[in-house]
Design a protein around this motif. Structure first.
Motif, PDB file in Angstrom:
ATOM      1  N   ALA A 159      15.328  -3.949 -11.207  1.00 22.99           N
ATOM      2  CA  ALA A 159      14.210  -4.876 -10.982  1.00 22.99           C
ATOM      3  C   ALA A 159      13.225  -4.294  -9.979  1.00 22.99           C
ATOM      4  CB  ALA A 159      14.743  -6.228 -10.502  1.00 22.99           C
ATOM      5  N   GLU A 160      13.713  -3.662  -8.920  1.00 27.03           N
ATOM      6  CA  GLU A 160      12.824  -3.082  -7.914  1.00 27.03           C
ATOM      7  C   GLU A 160      12.058  -1.888  -8.472  1.00 27.03           C
ATOM      8  OE1 GLU A 160      12.006  -4.187  -4.983  1.00 27.03           O
ATOM      9  OE2 GLU A 160      13.334  -5.922  -5.152  1.00 27.03           O
ATOM     10  N   LEU A 161      12.694  -1.090  -9.303  1.00 32.51           N
ATOM     11  CA  LEU A 161      11.990   0.036  -9.923  1.00 32.51           C
ATOM     12  C   LEU A 161      10.868  -0.448 -10.829  1.00 32.51           C
ATOM     13  CD1 LEU A 161      14.970   2.421 -10.828  1.00 32.51           C
ATOM     14  CD2 LEU A 161      13.351   2.664  -8.941  1.00 32.51           C
ATOM     15  N   ASN A 162      11.157  -1.454 -11.652  1.00 34.74           N
ATOM     16  CA  ASN A 162      10.127  -2.015 -12.529  1.00 34.74           C
ATOM     17  C   ASN A 162       9.018  -2.688 -11.738  1.00 34.74           C
ATOM     18  OD1 ASN A 162      11.325  -1.263 -15.028  1.00 34.74           O
ATOM     19  ND2 ASN A 162      12.776  -2.948 -14.847  1.00 34.74           N
ATOM     20  N   LYS A 163       9.382  -3.373 -10.660  1.00 34.66           N
ATOM     21  CA  LYS A 163       8.389  -4.034  -9.830  1.00 34.66           C
ATOM     22  C   LYS A 163       7.441  -3.036  -9.182  1.00 34.66           C
ATOM     23  CE  LYS A 163       8.047  -6.992  -5.727  1.00 34.66           C
ATOM     24  NZ  LYS A 163       8.836  -7.700  -4.660  1.00 34.66           N
ATOM     25  N   ALA A 164       7.989  -1.894  -8.771  1.00 37.59           N
ATOM     26  CA  ALA A 164       7.156  -0.864  -8.136  1.00 37.59           C
ATOM     27  C   ALA A 164       6.296  -0.116  -9.142  1.00 37.59           C
ATOM     28  CB  ALA A 164       8.032   0.113  -7.371  1.00 37.59           C
ATOM     29  N   GLY A 165       6.672  -0.163 -10.412  1.00 46.98           N
ATOM     30  CA  GLY A 165       5.905   0.535 -11.435  1.00 46.98           C
ATOM     31  C   GLY A 165       6.500   1.865 -11.845  1.00 46.98           C
ATOM     32  N   VAL A 195       0.835  -1.204   0.000  1.00 48.47           N
ATOM     33  CA  VAL A 195       0.000   0.000   0.000  1.00 48.47           C
ATOM     34  C   VAL A 195       0.870   1.255   0.000  1.00 48.47           C
ATOM     35  CG1 VAL A 195      -1.657   1.328   1.359  1.00 48.47           C
ATOM     36  CG2 VAL A 195      -1.970  -1.124   1.086  1.00 48.47           C
ATOM     37  N   VAL A 196       1.907   1.250   0.832  1.00 47.93           N
ATOM     38  CA  VAL A 196       2.813   2.406   0.891  1.00 47.93           C
ATOM     39  C   VAL A 196       3.533   2.602  -0.438  1.00 47.93           C
ATOM     40  CG1 VAL A 196       4.871   3.338   2.017  1.00 47.93           C
ATOM     41  CG2 VAL A 196       3.117   2.221   3.383  1.00 47.93           C
ATOM     42  N   THR A 197       4.012   1.502  -1.020  1.00 49.23           N
ATOM     43  CA  THR A 197       4.718   1.601  -2.298  1.00 49.23           C
ATOM     44  C   THR A 197       3.806   2.141  -3.391  1.00 49.23           C
ATOM     45  OG1 THR A 197       6.133  -0.270  -1.675  1.00 49.23           O
ATOM     46  CG2 THR A 197       6.036   0.307  -4.010  1.00 49.23           C
ATOM     47  N   LEU A 207      11.405   6.671   0.769  1.00 48.94           N
ATOM     48  CA  LEU A 207      12.065   5.364   0.759  1.00 48.94           C
ATOM     49  C   LEU A 207      11.162   4.389   0.025  1.00 48.94           C
ATOM     50  CD1 LEU A 207      14.249   3.360   1.636  1.00 48.94           C
ATOM     51  CD2 LEU A 207      13.022   3.072   3.793  1.00 48.94           C
ATOM     52  N   LEU A 208      11.579   4.022  -1.176  1.00 50.34           N
ATOM     53  CA  LEU A 208      10.740   3.156  -2.007  1.00 50.34           C
ATOM     54  C   LEU A 208      10.715   1.733  -1.475  1.00 50.34           C
ATOM     55  CD1 LEU A 208       9.051   2.948  -4.626  1.00 50.34           C
ATOM     56  CD2 LEU A 208      11.165   2.279  -5.794  1.00 50.34           C
ATOM     57  N   THR A 209      11.892   1.167  -1.189  1.00 56.44           N
ATOM     58  CA  THR A 209      11.957  -0.211  -0.705  1.00 56.44           C
ATOM     59  C   THR A 209      13.344  -0.492  -0.152  1.00 56.44           C
ATOM     60  OG1 THR A 209      11.622  -2.534  -1.328  1.00 56.44           O
ATOM     61  CG2 THR A 209      12.708  -1.122  -2.921  1.00 56.44           C
ATOM     62  N   VAL A 210      13.450  -1.586   0.577  1.00 54.69           N
ATOM     63  CA  VAL A 210      14.736  -2.111   1.028  1.00 54.69           C
ATOM     64  C   VAL A 210      14.851  -3.511   0.439  1.00 54.69           C
ATOM     65  CG1 VAL A 210      16.181  -2.751   2.975  1.00 54.69           C
ATOM     66  CG2 VAL A 210      14.710  -0.739   3.138  1.00 54.69           C
ATOM     67  N   SER A 257      18.920  -0.079   0.266  1.00 54.97           N
ATOM     68  CA  SER A 257      17.845   0.905   0.436  1.00 54.97           C
ATOM     69  C   SER A 257      17.783   1.787  -0.803  1.00 54.97           C
ATOM     70  CB  SER A 257      18.090   1.760   1.684  1.00 54.97           C
ATOM     71  OG  SER A 257      19.331   2.430   1.597  1.00 54.97           O
ATOM     72  N   ILE A 258      16.591   1.912  -1.375  1.00 54.66           N
ATOM     73  CA  ILE A 258      16.379   2.691  -2.594  1.00 54.66           C
ATOM     74  C   ILE A 258      15.467   3.867  -2.258  1.00 54.66           C
ATOM     75  CG2 ILE A 258      15.526   2.642  -4.958  1.00 54.66           C
ATOM     76  CD1 ILE A 258      16.088  -0.330  -5.026  1.00 54.66           C
ATOM     77  N   VAL A 259      15.997   5.075  -2.416  1.00 51.50           N
ATOM     78  CA  VAL A 259      15.268   6.301  -2.102  1.00 51.50           C
ATOM     79  C   VAL A 259      15.017   7.061  -3.405  1.00 51.50           C
ATOM     80  CG1 VAL A 259      15.349   8.494  -0.853  1.00 51.50           C
ATOM     81  CG2 VAL A 259      16.270   6.427   0.196  1.00 51.50           C
ATOM     82  N   ILE A 260      13.806   7.606  -3.518  1.00 52.60           N
ATOM     83  CA  ILE A 260      13.417   8.380  -4.689  1.00 52.60           C
ATOM     84  C   ILE A 260      13.256   9.843  -4.272  1.00 52.60           C
ATOM     85  CG2 ILE A 260      11.710   8.686  -6.507  1.00 52.60           C
ATOM     86  CD1 ILE A 260      13.280   6.106  -6.703  1.00 52.60           C
ATOM     87  N   ARG A 261      13.933  10.749  -4.984  1.00 48.80           N
ATOM     88  CA  ARG A 261      13.817  12.188  -4.750  1.00 48.80           C
ATOM     89  C   ARG A 261      13.192  12.824  -5.994  1.00 48.80           C
ATOM     90  NH1 ARG A 261      16.417  16.248  -1.585  1.00 48.80           N
ATOM     91  NH2 ARG A 261      16.682  18.206  -2.691  1.00 48.80           N
ATOM     92  N   PHE A 262      12.105  13.561  -5.807  1.00 47.78           N
ATOM     93  CA  PHE A 262      11.366  14.078  -6.950  1.00 47.78           C
ATOM     94  C   PHE A 262      10.648  15.365  -6.558  1.00 47.78           C
ATOM     95  CE2 PHE A 262       8.726  11.370  -4.420  1.00 47.78           C
ATOM     96  CZ  PHE A 262       7.478  11.961  -4.415  1.00 47.78           C
ATOM     97  N   VAL A 263      10.094  16.028  -7.547  1.00 48.17           N
ATOM     98  CA  VAL A 263       9.294  17.226  -7.330  1.00 48.17           C
ATOM     99  C   VAL A 263       7.833  16.817  -7.301  1.00 48.17           C
ATOM    100  CG1 VAL A 263       8.617  19.474  -8.245  1.00 48.17           C
ATOM    101  CG2 VAL A 263      10.988  18.718  -8.425  1.00 48.17           C
TER     102      VAL A 263
END
Length: 574
Positions: free
Chosen positions: A315-321, A246-248, A295-298, A277-283
């Motif tokens: 793979a994690e980026l594609n999995k998250a969409g 849900v968070v993702t 924090l997208l995922t660990v 740990s994969i962190v996404i920084r965006f506007v």
């Protein structure tokens, strides 16, 4: 492979079609049941009553016969599978109570079109069976509940359903609270009946506390069957996984089609795997175009090489969409594994995406490396922190801690220099309480010789002007770097602001390297040393060797007290 109906056999011999209601052998039924696994065109919520202009024909006693769409009339339960060329009973498939009787309308499909419409065989025989009547009644009962808005998966009343939902929602709230605060859930005991016992873990203990404080929840628990308490560790892990999804999903929705910066860091787990740990920084375009970090995922990787890390990240980026082509820049630490220009993650990521993605070495990590290197390069500073660490361990002993009245000393963190700042701050702010404690331990023989000897040694070390000078110097330097450290970790700090902060910190550090700066710290250290009781100062001054009186000495035979200031000036310049 999809199920394909067997081609018609060109023969005049009477054929018993597979899946008919005639006496079919057990082996034949099992074979047809395995074929049913490929049938995926049957109804899910309603019967799939397919109407074709022409149905596939089969040979029966020298005559071709096929399914007829008029058979649907007065048979709302009947459905047809095009892939299997067979008829099925929707209600018996969905609401069968588990009878051992093999029925073609449920298992393999009925296709004996010759006898399908006869009185004592085919559709009529199945429609009048008690198994069908029971399943049909359950189907219609469910339809009535759906139409009246009272659909439930069991024959429970609305009040019991509300209690069950409240109980499950309470479990989710407890798990969410523990996970959000990074607290362990399970203990040695994992049963619902052990909630109030020791060793049951935080999850069961907190759930038991919530039940005692919430009358509605306590009332719901009384009606629960003991085989459906939903408190086992498998349920906990499943709920945590659902909360994570849900968070993702919320993060991906928040990012949308925006370009983003990828920030990745890894650490080795005790099991030998690499936690990434994969962190996404965006506007955030939906909130006044503010910068956001999430924090997208660990993720976990079996190996820690650059190629494995790169594949795991993509793979994690594609999995998250998230679209990897939207990566605007990448931020890692300075390790060659991540920053390597030939085989590092930053280079491999650009090669796999076939685009130029600028790499930025994390400025806060650079600041950390500089401070750690500067402290470890000077032996006097390292000796100072060794004394601080020994003091922390000494005051942590139970027999000593009960007598200490000051602020609790901090443990040194080798990974982060901010722990060194906290340690020095506590020592300087509670220096009088620490010296009083060590003096008291030294004067009370009941504490034993080992504790008293250790107290004497620590008291002697921390009472010297050099210790106090280094403490004040390190505190002033680290306190000066603490604001840049915090600013570089803020979400709204951009690259230009970060570079400006680093430049400003460098200028402030250079201003400390002067006579005025040294004199200020030195006078503060001497004042603190002079304020100590005389018993804590060295009782014997160093003297020269009398055997050297008749000789001309060209080198020092030992550091004199007057040389301490000169040595400390060297530290200040460095």
């Amino acid at each position: 492979m999809p199920f394909q109906p067997a081609p018609p056999i060109q023969s005049d011999i009477t054929e018993t079609p597979v899946g008919s209601n005639s006496e079919t052998g057990a082996n034949g039924a099992e074979a047809e049941f395995s074929n049913l696994q490929a049938v995926d065109d049957l109804g899910i919520d309603q019967p799939n009553q397919v109407k074709l202009k022409q149905y596939p024909a089969r040979m029966f006693v020298g005559k071709k016969r096929a399914f007829v769409s008029s058979w649907y009339i007065n048979r709302d339960w009947l459905e047809y599978s095009v892939k299997a060329d067979s008829a099925f009973c929707f209600c018996c498939r969905k609401f069968n109570v588990g009878t051992s009787r093999v029925d073609a309308f449920v298992n393999a499909g009925y296709r004996n079109w010759k006898n399908a419409n006869e009185t004592d065989r085919g559709f009529h025989k199945h429609q009048t069976s008690k198994e069908h009547l029971s399943s049909y009644a359950m189907w219609k009962e469910r339809e009535r509940r759906v139409s009246s808005g009272k659909e439930i998966s069991t024959l429970l009343n609305a009040d019991q359903l509300q209690k069950n939902r409240y109980y499950v929602s309470s479990i989710i709230d407890v798990i969410g609270f523990l996970v959000e605060n990074q607290l362990p859930l399970r203990g040695k005991l994992d049963a619902f009946d052990n909630m109030s016992e020791g060793g049951s873990g935080l999850f069961l203990s907190l759930l038991d506390y919530t039940i005692k404080k919430d009358p509605l929840l306590a009332d719901a628990v009384k009606t629960l069957p003991r085989n459906a308490t939903y408190t086992c560790h498998d349920i906990q892990n499943e709920i945590i996984s659902l909360l994570s999804e849900v968070v993702t999903e919320a993060i991906v929705k928040e990012v949308g089609d925006s370009y983003y910066t990828l920030k990745v860091d890894g650490t080795r787990a005790p099991t030998g795997c690499e936690n990434i740990s994969i962190v996404i920084r965006f506007v955030n375009e939906s909130e006044s175009y503010e910068v956001a970090e999430r924090l997208l995922t660990v993720a976990t990787a079996e190996m820690g090489d650059a190629r494995t890390l790169t594949d795991t990240i993509l793979a994690e980026l594609n999995k998250a969409g998230l679209n990897p082509s939207k990566i605007l820049s990448q931020v890692y630490d300075g390790a060659s594994l991540m920053s390597g220009k030939i085989g590092g993650v930053q280079k491999l990521l650009q090669e796999k995406l076939n685009k130029n993605i600028p790499y930025v070495h994390c400025l806060n990590h650079q600041l950390h490396l500089v401070v750690v290197y500067a402290m470890s390069a000077e032996a006097a500073v390292m000796d100072f922190f060794n004394v601080c660490n020994a003091l922390y361990k000494y005051c942590k002993k139970p027999t000593i801690a009960v007598h200490y009245k000051g602020e609790r000393l901090k443990r040194l963190l080798e990974q982060r220099w901010t722990g060194h700042l906290a340690t020095v701050s506590v020592i300087l702010n509670n220096f009088e309480e620490i010296t009083s404690l060590l003096t008291e331990i030294d004067s009370v023989r009941a504490h034993g010789p080992e504790l008293r000897m250790e107290a004497v040694g620590l008291l002697r070390e921390i009472s010297t002007p050099s210790f106090l000078f280094i403490a004040n110097l390190v505190h002033e330097v680290l306190a000066l770097l603490d604001p840049p450290n915090k600013l570089l970790q803020r979400e709204d700090t951009d690259l230009w602001t970060g570079l400006s902060i680093v430049t400003s910190a460098k200028v402030c550090m250079q201003k400390l390297r002067c006579v005025e700066g040294f004199t200020k710290v030195w006078e503060k250290a001497r004042a603190a040393a002079n304020a100590l009781p005389k018993s804590t100062t060295p009782k014997r001054r160093r003297t020269g060797n009398k055997n050297m009186d008749d000789y001309l000495v060209e080198e020092t035979t030992g550091q004199r007290e007057d040389d301490v200031e000169t040595e400390l000036k060297r530290l200040d310049v460095l």
